[in-house]
Structure formats: structure tokens, C-alpha cells
Scaffold this motif. Structure first.
Motif, mmCIF file in Angstrom:
data_model
loop_
_atom_site.group_PDB
_atom_site.id
_atom_site.type_symbol
_atom_site.label_atom_id
_atom_site.label_comp_id
_atom_site.label_asym_id
_atom_site.label_seq_id
_atom_site.Cartn_x
_atom_site.Cartn_y
_atom_site.Cartn_z
ATOM 1 N N UNK A 1 58.336 12.300 -10.100
ATOM 2 C CA UNK A 1 58.970 13.297 -9.240
ATOM 3 C C UNK A 1 58.876 12.971 -7.756
ATOM 4 N N UNK A 2 58.057 11.982 -7.385
ATOM 5 C CA UNK A 2 57.839 11.708 -5.959
ATOM 6 C C UNK A 2 58.222 10.281 -5.579
ATOM 7 N N UNK A 3 58.995 9.607 -6.416
ATOM 8 C CA UNK A 3 59.312 8.203 -6.172
ATOM 9 C C UNK A 3 60.532 7.997 -5.290
ATOM 10 N N UNK A 4 61.119 9.087 -4.800
ATOM 11 C CA UNK A 4 62.235 9.024 -3.853
ATOM 12 C C UNK A 4 63.483 8.356 -4.432
ATOM 13 N N UNK A 5 63.596 8.343 -5.767
ATOM 14 C CA UNK A 5 64.896 8.003 -6.346
ATOM 15 C C UNK A 5 65.917 9.037 -5.863
ATOM 16 N N UNK A 6 65.446 10.293 -5.781
ATOM 17 C CA UNK A 6 66.223 11.363 -5.148
ATOM 18 C C UNK A 6 65.390 11.823 -3.962
ATOM 19 N N UNK A 7 65.616 11.269 -2.774
ATOM 20 C CA UNK A 7 64.721 11.488 -1.644
ATOM 21 C C UNK A 7 64.525 12.955 -1.282
ATOM 22 N N UNK B 1 69.615 1.387 -2.594
ATOM 23 C CA UNK B 1 68.437 1.472 -1.728
ATOM 24 C C UNK B 1 67.469 2.526 -2.236
ATOM 25 N N UNK B 2 67.992 3.658 -2.690
ATOM 26 C CA UNK B 2 67.127 4.706 -3.227
ATOM 27 C C UNK B 2 66.363 4.219 -4.453
ATOM 28 N N UNK B 3 67.036 3.451 -5.295
ATOM 29 C CA UNK B 3 66.369 2.896 -6.473
ATOM 30 C C UNK B 3 65.240 1.961 -6.047
ATOM 31 N N UNK B 4 65.501 1.153 -5.037
ATOM 32 C CA UNK B 4 64.468 0.255 -4.525
ATOM 33 C C UNK B 4 63.304 1.044 -3.938
ATOM 34 N N UNK B 5 63.596 2.182 -3.310
ATOM 35 C CA UNK B 5 62.519 3.030 -2.795
ATOM 36 C C UNK B 5 61.591 3.457 -3.932
ATOM 37 N N UNK B 6 62.185 3.841 -5.068
ATOM 38 C CA UNK B 6 61.380 4.287 -6.200
ATOM 39 C C UNK B 6 60.450 3.201 -6.713
ATOM 40 N N UNK B 7 60.986 2.008 -6.916
ATOM 41 C CA UNK B 7 60.149 0.909 -7.409
ATOM 42 C C UNK B 7 59.113 0.489 -6.374
ATOM 43 N N UNK B 8 59.498 0.574 -5.104
ATOM 44 C CA UNK B 8 58.548 0.271 -4.029
ATOM 45 C C UNK B 8 57.360 1.234 -4.089
ATOM 46 N N UNK B 9 57.646 2.512 -4.366
ATOM 47 C CA UNK B 9 56.577 3.498 -4.471
ATOM 48 C C UNK B 9 55.619 3.171 -5.601
ATOM 49 N N UNK C 1 63.893 1.165 8.785
ATOM 50 C CA UNK C 1 64.982 1.439 9.734
ATOM 51 C C UNK C 1 66.330 1.212 9.063
ATOM 52 N N UNK C 2 67.268 2.139 9.321
ATOM 53 C CA UNK C 2 68.558 2.069 8.627
ATOM 54 C C UNK C 2 69.472 0.995 9.199
ATOM 55 N N UNK C 3 69.161 0.520 10.404
ATOM 56 C CA UNK C 3 70.046 -0.461 11.033
ATOM 57 C C UNK C 3 69.545 -1.891 10.870
ATOM 58 N N UNK C 4 68.577 -2.088 9.958
ATOM 59 C CA UNK C 4 68.068 -3.429 9.685
ATOM 60 C C UNK C 4 68.026 -3.659 8.177
ATOM 61 N N UNK C 5 67.890 -4.923 7.786
ATOM 62 C CA UNK C 5 67.796 -5.262 6.366
ATOM 63 C C UNK C 5 66.475 -4.756 5.801
ATOM 64 N N UNK C 6 66.481 -4.381 4.511
ATOM 65 C CA UNK C 6 65.254 -3.931 3.870
ATOM 66 C C UNK C 6 64.226 -5.056 3.867
ATOM 67 N N UNK C 7 62.965 -4.746 4.171
ATOM 68 C CA UNK C 7 61.912 -5.762 4.082
ATOM 69 C C UNK C 7 61.789 -6.309 2.666
ATOM 70 N N UNK C 8 61.241 -7.498 2.554
ATOM 71 C CA UNK C 8 61.185 -8.207 1.267
ATOM 72 C C UNK C 8 60.421 -7.428 0.206
ATOM 73 N N UNK C 9 59.381 -6.680 0.627
ATOM 74 C CA UNK C 9 58.559 -5.988 -0.366
ATOM 75 C C UNK C 9 59.344 -4.967 -1.173
ATOM 76 N N UNK C 10 60.432 -4.455 -0.628
ATOM 77 C CA UNK C 10 61.239 -3.496 -1.376
ATOM 78 C C UNK C 10 61.947 -4.164 -2.554
ATOM 79 N N UNK C 11 62.215 -5.440 -2.429
ATOM 80 C CA UNK C 11 62.854 -6.179 -3.522
ATOM 81 C C UNK C 11 61.826 -6.678 -4.540
ATOM 82 N N UNK C 12 60.565 -6.730 -4.120
ATOM 83 C CA UNK C 12 59.502 -7.117 -5.046
ATOM 84 C C UNK C 12 59.174 -5.963 -5.988
#
Length: 642
Positions: A347-353, A271-279, A301-312
Motif C-alpha cells: 500500500x505504500x510503494x507509490x505505484x499509485x503515489x 516511472x510510477x512502477x519503477x518507484x514501487x520497485x525502488x521502494x 527531479x522531474x526535469x532530469x533522467x531517473x537515477x540508475x538505482x531506480x532501474x535496479x
């Protein structure tokens, strides 16, 4: 090594640069003599100033401005050495704090001078970027014009300029851009003076914001753009830059860990990796379509599936890689722009949040330079007939961005408008909680409860939201509900000292002073420099008639706020209550010297009465009465002033 030779490396660089130029510059945009139309720079700076003009009337906001300025005791009462050596929120940036201190000397807690300096620094950065782009593009005025004007007026840059606490952005960028400019000059001429200036500007940039640690990598990107051969000497000349960056990087990591700025361990590595690419993707999208802006972009939200854009996001990154590869040889300016963009985002891509936002507008301040440079090259390519044709492309876009920036600047006028926009565009736990705090400050308690209820519904483990909702119940005189929320806050975070202090205050109001003392002692055990707890515990001791203990706590409070006249008056009252009138007089005199309030005179009247100095007691009582304070009947009768 090029630093030691003005001939071998530098001459080789010039030959290679000429080879690259035919792919970088086109038509009327290229000015071999470096001349710039007289209207160009004034237009860029004027449009930038107008777009951000509303920021000059903005107030401080309830997002970090307290820690940096309005509630910063070191800024107001500490030594300059302490100010320059004390980290703020896990970051060490002495030049930023020095600049804020200078603002404080000018306007204190009035925000106008802070905003004015932020805007002036942004204008200086815009001008420096114009010059840097000219150097990079071999005097292509279309590239420089496009890069500078888009940088100046882009709505995503409003946050860095309109937010007082982001002084570090505009200040570090000033030295960052100056350092890059002198590096390009060094590459072209091989001057040791230029090399030394690059080191100096890097050091100044690092002392303004730790984000400057990426500077040495950007130098390698410039080497790539200038087609400098990858040799040992090229890497050796980077050693001082990497050394400075590594040292500050280690210090920053340790300080942020100590301050609790790192986190978000609730997310998986994938998920963290996906955050980076999403950024990478969303910052690019926001560059093209800077709409639906907000001061805070929450994690999903942590209790739901990641939105599709994070996988794009990863697919988008692959497209950028392909574009980089395609343009690397023939359209190197575009490849360089993409490389500059990604490097400065690393440094701000949240690979390491870090922090609690998945993206932030302020993080685009320097990275967008690469995209604007690439855009400038394409516009230069398309407008082969000259600058006027290019202007017909650039100016409409810049005009639209300027209007959007004007509107966004007005949003920063107050905390309320700022968080209202966040609630509307990107509703989140933090946005609702901040609106709740604002409503509480306005004594609109029912609406405050609604916002805090929404905040807690979105994040049931937010200890701060429970504590703050407890404060609303405290204000509404609903002690059972406030205690329930304070307890829940402490269950989630047992060492959360504000909740301990608030629990103590609630018990004190209920007259349960033993319980109040227990919680206040716990708060001070966890945070010995928590001045609020000293004042609250002192009040509890006064209720228990333990005046010696109360005086000790008031004196501890004065170590953090030495100009608190009311505290000197209160200490005088404590001594008065123990019939130690001479000591009482010393403190009340100090209070009156600092702030001649009518109530202080009444208090001193009692002390003079205790010293049997009835004439002075009478004069002080009359002074208090003239100031609008009622003199109690028994005291007035004793003094014969009825």
C-alpha cells in the motif's frame, strides 16, 4: 469451514504444522514447552526503551503535529463525537484521535505525555511481537528473540515512535499484532473465541490507521506458512476480514481524494512502477544499513533522467522472487518472511503515489517484521548449539542499531534538528522550505530567504513556497515583493486561500482596505471555516469603522476558538466605539473572567466612563496601571487619578 468445526480443519492443520516444523526449528532455540529464559524479555524491552529514551524530551514538530494536536480546534474545543468522526489529512482513525485526546487532557500542548504513550505502545508491540514469533515458530526462542529485539531497536522505527502524529503507527500495530497472534492460535486450535477476537482486533486496528486493510492478505501468508490446504473453507473464513478492509479502504480512498492527498500525476506510469520497485529495494537496504536517515525522501527531479538505482529496483525484486521460490519448500520461514515484508509494503510503494515522498521510514514499522523473522530463522539455523551462540550474533547487531536509534531519537527533539538532517542527507524542496519557515519564526529573515530561494529553485511550481517566501517579505516590510510572491502562488493555485488571506493582510497594512476586503472575501468563499480570515477581515472592518460587520466576524471566529479572551475584549471595544456601553461591558466582563489582563481593565474603564460609573472606571484604570499599562493622560485626568 474451520470456523464451524473444532476437529476436522484444526486437526488437519496440526498434522501439517508438524510436518513443516522440521524445516523451521533447530537446536537449542526450540522450546517445546514454550519456556523463555528469564533474562530475555527484560533485555529486549530495556534495550528498546534505552534506545528510544531521547524521544521523551522531544517537542512537537512542524510536520502534521499542528493538524493532529497543537492547532486542532476539534481536539481542544469540539465534542468527542466530532473528534471521532472528523478525518484528519484524508484519514479516518477515531481510536488514534481518542488516544491523542487523552494525552491532551493530561498535558495539553506539552508533548511529554504524547511521547511517553508512543514509547509505551512501542514496548507493548515489541512484547506482542515476541509472543507472535513464538507462536509462529513453534516456540523457537532464537527466532522470537531476534524478531523482537531488532523490531524494538531498529533506527528506521524511530520515526513511528518519536513523532507524535505517527501515534497511528504504534497504535494500529498493537491491534494488528494481537489479531495475528490470535489468528495463529485459531489455526492451531480452531476456537471460535479466537476467531472472534481476530475480527475484533482487526476492527480496532482499522480504527487506528487505514493501513490495517492489508490484514486479511497477511492471514493468507500465515496460511501459506502453516501449510494450510487452499480450500473453499479457507477462503470463506476470510470473508469478514476482507469485508471490513474493503469498506474502510473505500472510505479512505474517498477521503484522501477529497483532501487532495493523492497525486503526483506528473509522473508516467512506467516511472510510477519503477518507484514501487525502488521502494522494495531501498527499504530492504535500509534494514541492513540504516544510515543517512531523514524525515523526508523526495521524488527524483522531474526535469532530469531517473537515477540508475531506480532501474535496479525491478532486478532486485526478481532476486527476491527467486529467493522466495528457492526457500519456499525447504526454508519456508524465510519465504514467509519475504512474503510478509512485500505484502505489508504493497500500500505504500507509490505505484499509485500518495503524498510527496518516494519512501518514508514510518512505512517499515510492520513490514520489517517479516525480514526480522527470516533473519531469526537463519540465526537459529547457524547457531545449532544454542541460544548463547545465537546471542553472540544478535546482540552486537542489536547494540549497533540501538546506538543509531538513540542518535536518531535526538534528531526528533525539535523541528530545526529534524529538517537540518533532511537538508544534509536528502536535500529537497520540502526540507529547504521547512527550514525557511523555521528561520522566519526565529526572525532570521535573510537566512529564511536563502532557504526559500533554494526550495523554489528545486520546484518552481510550489505554490506554498512562493506564499511562504511572500510572508518573509511581508515581515521585512517589502510589500511589492510579497505581493509578487502571493500572486505567483495564486497563479499556480487560484484557490489557495492562505495566499488570498496573506494578500489581504498586505493590502490592509498598506491602507488599501477595499483590495484587502476583496481578497479576504475570496478566501472565505473558498474556505468558510478559515478562522484566520475572519479575524483579519474583522480588523479591516474596524479600520473602516464598520463595527457591526467586525463584530459579526469576531463572533464567527469565536465559533472556532471560544476561549479567545482577547476577542471578547475586542468585541467589547467595538460596542464601546458605537457608544453601546452596556453590550460592551458584557463582553469585556467575559474577557476579564477568562483572563484578567491589565489591558482589559483599561478597556473596561473606558466603558464604565461611558456609563457614567466613574468610581468603577477609576478602580479599573488603577488596576490597569498597577499591571504595568499606561493610562492615557486625558483619561487619567478625566478620572482624577493623576
Amino acid at each position: 469451514m474451520s470456523i464451524k468445526s473444532r476437529h476436522g480443519q484444526a486437526a488437519g492443520t496440526r498434522v501439517v504444522r508438524k510436518k513443516a516444523d522440521k524445516h523451521v526449528h533447530h537446536g537449542g532455540g526450540k522450546k517445546a514447552d514454550g519456556s523463555v529464559p528469564r533474562w530475555m524479555i527484560p533485555l529486549v524491552l530495556s534495550l528498546t526503551a534505552i534506545a528510544l529514551l531521547p524521544s521523551l524530551w522531544a517537542d512537537f514538530v512542524n510536520l502534521d503535529d499542528g493538524e493532529y494536536v497543537t492547532d486542532n480546534g476539534i481536539l481542544k474545543n469540539g465534542s468527542l463525537v466530532e473528534l471521532l468522526t472528523t478525518p484528519v489529512q484524508g484519514n479516518h482513525h477515531p481510536l488514534t484521535m481518542l488516544s491523542l485526546y487523552l494525552n491532551f487532557l493530561v498535558s495539553g500542548n506539552d508533548a511529554w505525555s504524547y511521547h511517553l504513550l508512543n514509547l509505551l505502545l512501542h514496548l507493548a508491540n515489541t512484547y506482542l511481537l515476541f509472543r507472535l514469533a513464538m507462536h509462529l515458530s513453534n516456540n523457537n526462542i532464537i527466532v522470537a528473540f531476534t524478531t523482537a529485539i531488532l523490531f524494538g531497536v531498529h533506527p528506521m522505527h524511530v520515526e513511528s515512535v518519536a513523532w507524535v502524529s505517527e501515534r497511528k503507527d504504534v497504535l494500529y500495530a498493537l491491534f494488528f499484532l494481537a489479531g495475528l497472534t490470535y489468528y495463529v492460535k485459531y489455526v492451531e486450535a480452531g476456537s471460535r473465541k479466537h476467531y472472534a477476537l481476530v475480527i475484533l482486533f482487526l476492527a480496532l486496528s482499522l480504527m487506528s490507521k487505514p493501513a490495517a486493510v492489508i490484514f486479511p492478505v497477511v492471514l493468507l501468508a500465515i496460511d501459506f506458512f502453516k501449510r494450510r490446504p487452499l480450500r473453499v473453507g479457507l477462503l470463506v473464513e476470510k470473508i469478514p476480514f476482507f469485508a471490513l478492509a474493503v469498506v474502510l479502504g473505500i472510505i479512505t480512498m474517498l477521503e484522501q481524494k477529497s483532501a487532495g492527498a493523492t497525486g503526483q500525476e506528473i509522473f508516467s506510469t512506467t516511472t510510477k512502477v519503477l518507484f514501487g520497485f525502488y521502494g522494495i529495494m531501498m527499504y530492504f537496504v535500509k534494514m541492513l544499513l540504516p544510515v543517512n536517515l531523514a524525515v523526508f525522501y523526495p521524488y527524483p527531479a522531474i526535469n532530469t533522467a531517473l537515477p540508475a538505482e531506480y532501474y535496479i529496483g525491478p532486478l532486485f525484486f526478481l532476486v527476491l522472487v527467486g529467493l522466495f521460490y528457492f526457500t519456499m519448500k525447504k526454508y519456508r520461514a524465510v519465504a514467509f518472511g519475504l512474503l510478509f515484508y512485500v505484502i505489508n509494503l504493497l500500500l505504500v510503494l507509490q505505484f499509485l503515489p500518495v503524498g510527496s515522498a518516494v519512501i518514508a521510514e514510518r512505512y517499515t514499522y510492520v513490514p520489517y517484521i517479516g525480514l526480522f523473522f527470516a533473519a531469526g530463522w537463519w540465526i537459529s539455523h547457524l547457531s545449532n548449539s544454542g541460544i548463547m551462540k545465537a546471542s553472540r550474533i544478535i546482540l552486537p547487531v542489536a547494540g549497533i542499531f540501538a546506538i543509531l536509534s538513540w542518535n536518531q531519537s535526538t534528531v526528533w527533539n525539535s523541528s530545526k534538528s529534524l529538517w537540518q538532517q533532511a537538508v544534509e542527507n536528502h536535500p529537497s524542496n520540502k526540507a529547504y522550505a521547512n527550514m525557511g519557515t523555521l528561520m522566519r519564526n526565529e526572525k532570521n529573515y535573510n537566512e529564511a530567504l536563502e532557504y526559500f530561494n533554494k526550495a523554489i529553485a528545486l520546484n518552481t511550481i510550489d505554490h506554498e513556497a512562493y506564499n511562504n517566501r511572500g510572508n518573509v517579505y511581508f515581515d521585512m516590510n517589502m510589500p511589492q515583493l510579497s505581493i509578487r510572491d502571493y500572486r505567483q502562488s495564486l497563479i499556480l493555485k487560484p484557490d489557495y486561500f492562505p495566499a488570498l488571506d496573506n494578500m489581504a493582510a498586505q493590502y490592509a497594512v498598506m491602507g488599501k482596505f477595499d483590495s484587502a476586503l476583496f481578497y479576504e472575501n475570496q478566501a472565505l468563499k473558498i474556505k468558510p471555516d478559515y478562522k484566520v480570515a475572519y479575524s483579519n477581515r474583522a480588523l479591516i472592518y474596524m479600520q473602516l469603522n464598520q463595527y457591526e460587520a467586525a463584530i459579526r466576524d469576531w463572533q464567527s471566529f469565536l465559533e472556532y476558538e471560544p476561549d479567545a479572551a482577547d476577542v471578547y475584549n475586542t468585541i467589547g471595544f467595538c460596542y464601546q466605539s458605537m457608544n453601546r456601553f452596556q453590550e460592551s461591558l458584557t463582553y469585556i466582563n467575559k474577557a476579564i473572567e477568562m483572563s484578567p489582563q491589565p489591558m482589559f481593565y483599561l478597556n473596561r474603564s473606558y466603558t464604565y466612563s461611558g456609563l457614567q460609573n466613574m468610581d468603577q472606571a477609576r478602580r479599573d484604570a488603577l488596576t490597569a496601571r498597577q499591571g504595568g499599562v499606561k493610562v492615557p493622560d486625558d483619561h487619567a485626568a478625566k478620572l482624577g487619578i493623576q
